[in-house]
Design an enzyme around this catalytic site. Structure first.
Site, PDB file in Angstrom:
ATOM      1  N   GLN A 250      -5.205  -1.453   9.742  1.00 31.44           N
ATOM      2  CA  GLN A 250      -4.878  -2.760   9.181  1.00 31.44           C
ATOM      3  C   GLN A 250      -5.469  -3.855  10.068  1.00 31.44           C
ATOM      4  OE1 GLN A 250      -3.135  -3.069   6.203  1.00 31.44           O
ATOM      5  NE2 GLN A 250      -3.593  -5.260   6.311  1.00 31.44           N
TER       6      GLN A 250
ATOM      7  N   ASP B 120     -11.421   2.646   3.534  1.00 32.63           N
ATOM      8  CA  ASP B 120     -11.717   1.213   3.407  1.00 32.63           C
ATOM      9  C   ASP B 120     -13.222   0.965   3.264  1.00 32.63           C
ATOM     10  OD1 ASP B 120      -9.467  -0.373   3.204  1.00 32.63           O
ATOM     11  OD2 ASP B 120      -9.161  -0.566   5.365  1.00 32.63           O
TER      12      ASP B 120
ATOM     13  N   LYS C  75       0.831  -1.212   0.000  1.00 31.84           N
ATOM     14  CA  LYS C  75       0.000   0.000   0.000  1.00 31.84           C
ATOM     15  C   LYS C  75       0.862   1.257   0.000  1.00 31.84           C
ATOM     16  CE  LYS C  75      -3.703  -2.477   2.340  1.00 31.84           C
ATOM     17  NZ  LYS C  75      -4.394  -2.761   3.621  1.00 31.84           N
TER      18      LYS C  75
ATOM     19  N   GLY D 211      -7.301  -9.462  -7.112  1.00 31.27           N
ATOM     20  CA  GLY D 211      -6.260  -9.140  -6.122  1.00 31.27           C
ATOM     21  C   GLY D 211      -5.582  -7.796  -6.323  1.00 31.27           C
TER      22      GLY D 211
ATOM     23  N   ARG E 274     -21.781 -13.105   1.293  1.00 30.69           N
ATOM     24  CA  ARG E 274     -22.441 -11.901   1.832  1.00 30.69           C
ATOM     25  C   ARG E 274     -21.593 -11.272   2.932  1.00 30.69           C
ATOM     26  NH1 ARG E 274     -27.316 -15.122   5.194  1.00 30.69           N
ATOM     27  NH2 ARG E 274     -26.017 -16.939   5.537  1.00 30.69           N
ATOM     28  N   SER E 275     -20.258 -11.344   2.769  1.00 25.19           N
ATOM     29  CA  SER E 275     -19.363 -10.758   3.764  1.00 25.19           C
ATOM     30  C   SER E 275     -19.401  -9.231   3.701  1.00 25.19           C
ATOM     31  CB  SER E 275     -17.934 -11.249   3.541  1.00 25.19           C
ATOM     32  OG  SER E 275     -17.400 -10.644   2.378  1.00 25.19           O
TER      33      SER E 275
END
Lengths: 321, 321
Positions: B120, B145, B76, B296, B193-194
């Site tokens: 994180q 996020d 990142k 990814g 469904r997270s």
């Protein structure tokens, strides 16, 4: 179509398609909402005997003086009184500014005797007021309409025990529960994606473990989607748009629609119909809600349920301290 | 199955079912994420020439010292540096208490030079820390996020321009956009469904006007559901669970899975596969993402996009004042 005059003949009769045809069991919102309100009355009595002097408190905040709002509010106040909820109607004139509404909300947020606060919509003011801002200023812990971003976020991510569920979809779940049909693993279809009906309905069905499809104005093959639904909830806002032929045999059909259509046989010149074509859907569904007398009466009952739940959470939090 | 050695033959060849069979176009996350990062670099340069001295600021807050977290964070930071984002790595020891993490977040919330703040996960502390509480303490205006309740609530109710979209589903939308396939009106199926993949993916597809079905572990007829999907996004966390035979001919298949399976032919003794059985799905899909090299690489790129967007919103707000 088989005659309505011979219901006993219709049970278990084979249709021309070779499948067994049944007619629907009607799910009464009038009876179910009465059951809910009776249950809540008992819970409030229990609370009051455990905590003498305590009463669940609800505030309905109104800006302006719309006739329809006045009617809805009086229904809410009456239901609250019957259950033993202390309900207060706070009226602000239609000259109220956004800042004044915000001040009023923040002061009610602070009041420990109030466990539920709803702002009657639409706001009726000569001034421009941001409804979103108003809705999101209500404390999430008192937002018994379940309309704030925080409650929507919690519901949409499955935190059902840590939020307030909007009243109409919550009422639909109660009606589905009345059928005895288990939601988990079923194919559920929701028509509509509004903040107060479709979107939270999706969340509720999903987190009760149905496989949920959301349809809307851009859906290409609505009859086909409806045909797969073992549980169908319609909140489209279009009179009788769902045809009985689309409905899967034996499905649970929940109709959130309230539409006024012309009817010369009525003194008022109109009548209320749902978003489902009732007469034809009744021939195919396993269970169906009528309009009126289906989802409608549930909404106020579920507002009362949220208020009682909020009071219970308040007591629990205070006990822990 | 047709041989991989003769791709030209496979285009337009009739299958045994009598339909036209095509092989998939591979959607590269490596190429697409590079495009996104290049676009962002230009935007940051533009910002900096308009507002000399200004730089978008990102803070990555880490508790503890997990090896995997260290690796993710360095990726990142590197991406941020390349784009021109000022990224700071704040490290707290694994003896940090919940209160100390909250204090740290609140101080970063106040810092006007920081436009994005991510914590994180998982938190690596000897003390018990409520991750939900941590996530929801990050200011919604800096929550790049997109994990806070408020941002989830806004996204789930269609306020796409007034929230931060979680990075993985946002990356999936960018990959779908690369195919040129329009989302509106399509049948989209999401498996999972997270909070970070499935649930926000549903919201994004829905508010881009697809008819969306969410499937999960309780879904009764997964192959049938998958077979209806014109757009399929899989975030199930189970290696190769979606079989190629289930996939609709010509579908867009986006695979969010990252699973390690044993492979004796590799020096490491394992290899990475997705949630979709790639070799067979490749024979039926119109477009497909590989694993690795698909979804990814998009995640970090979309984190950068959210950070740049946050900085832009900050500038816009300051201009208005």
């Amino acid at each position: 179509m088989l005659s309505l005059a011979a219901p006993s003949l219709r049970l278990g009769v084979s249709s021309c398609h070779g499948s067994t045809r049944s007619i629907a069991t009607v799910i009464s919102g009038i009876k179910t909402s009465k059951l809910v309100r009776e249950r809540l009355k008992v819970e409030v009595e229990k609370m009051r005997s455990q905590f003498p002097g305590f009463r669940p408190g609800l505030v309905v905040l109104q800006v302006g003086d719309r006739d329809d709002s006045n009617l809805y509010i009086s229904t809410k106040l009456k239901a609250a009184a019957e259950i033993g909820i202390e309900a207060k109607h706070v009226r602000l004139p239609n000259t109220t500014t956004e800042d004044e509404v915000l001040q009023s909300i923040m002061s009610i947020n602070q009041d420990v005797s109030v466990h539920g606060l709803i702002v009657q919509l639409p706001l009726d003011s000569v001034n421009s007021i941001n409804t979103e801002l108003i809705t999101n200023t209500v404390s999430p812990e008192k937002d018994v309409d379940g309309l704030s971003c925080i409650n929507a976020g919690r519901l949409s991510r499955g935190e059902l025990n840590n939020c307030f569920i909007p009243c109409t979809p919550n009422g639909c779940m109660e009606l589905i529960a009345q059928t005895g049909v288990s939601v988990a693993g079923k194919n559920a279809v929701v028509i509509g994606r509004s903040k107060i009906v479709g979107a939270p309905m999706h969340d509720l069905l999903l987190w009760n473990h149905a496989t949920v499809t959301t349809c809307h104005s851009k859906t290409a093959d609505l009859p086909e989607q409806v045909g797969r639904a073992e549980i169908l909830v319609v909140g489209a806002g279009r009179a009788e748009m769902v045809r009985g032929e689309w409905v899967k045999e034996g499905a649970v059909v929940i109709d959130c629609g309230i539409n006024h259509v012309p009817d010369e046989t009525k003194a008022s010149g109109k009548r209320v119909v749902g978003d489902v074509h009732y007469a034809s859907a009744y021939q195919r569904a396993g269970f169906i809600t009528p309009v009126p007398g289906g989802v409608g009466p549930m909404t106020v009952a579920m507002l009362m349920k949220n208020t009682v739940q909020s009071a219970q959470r308040f007591l629990l939090k205070n006990q822990r301290r």
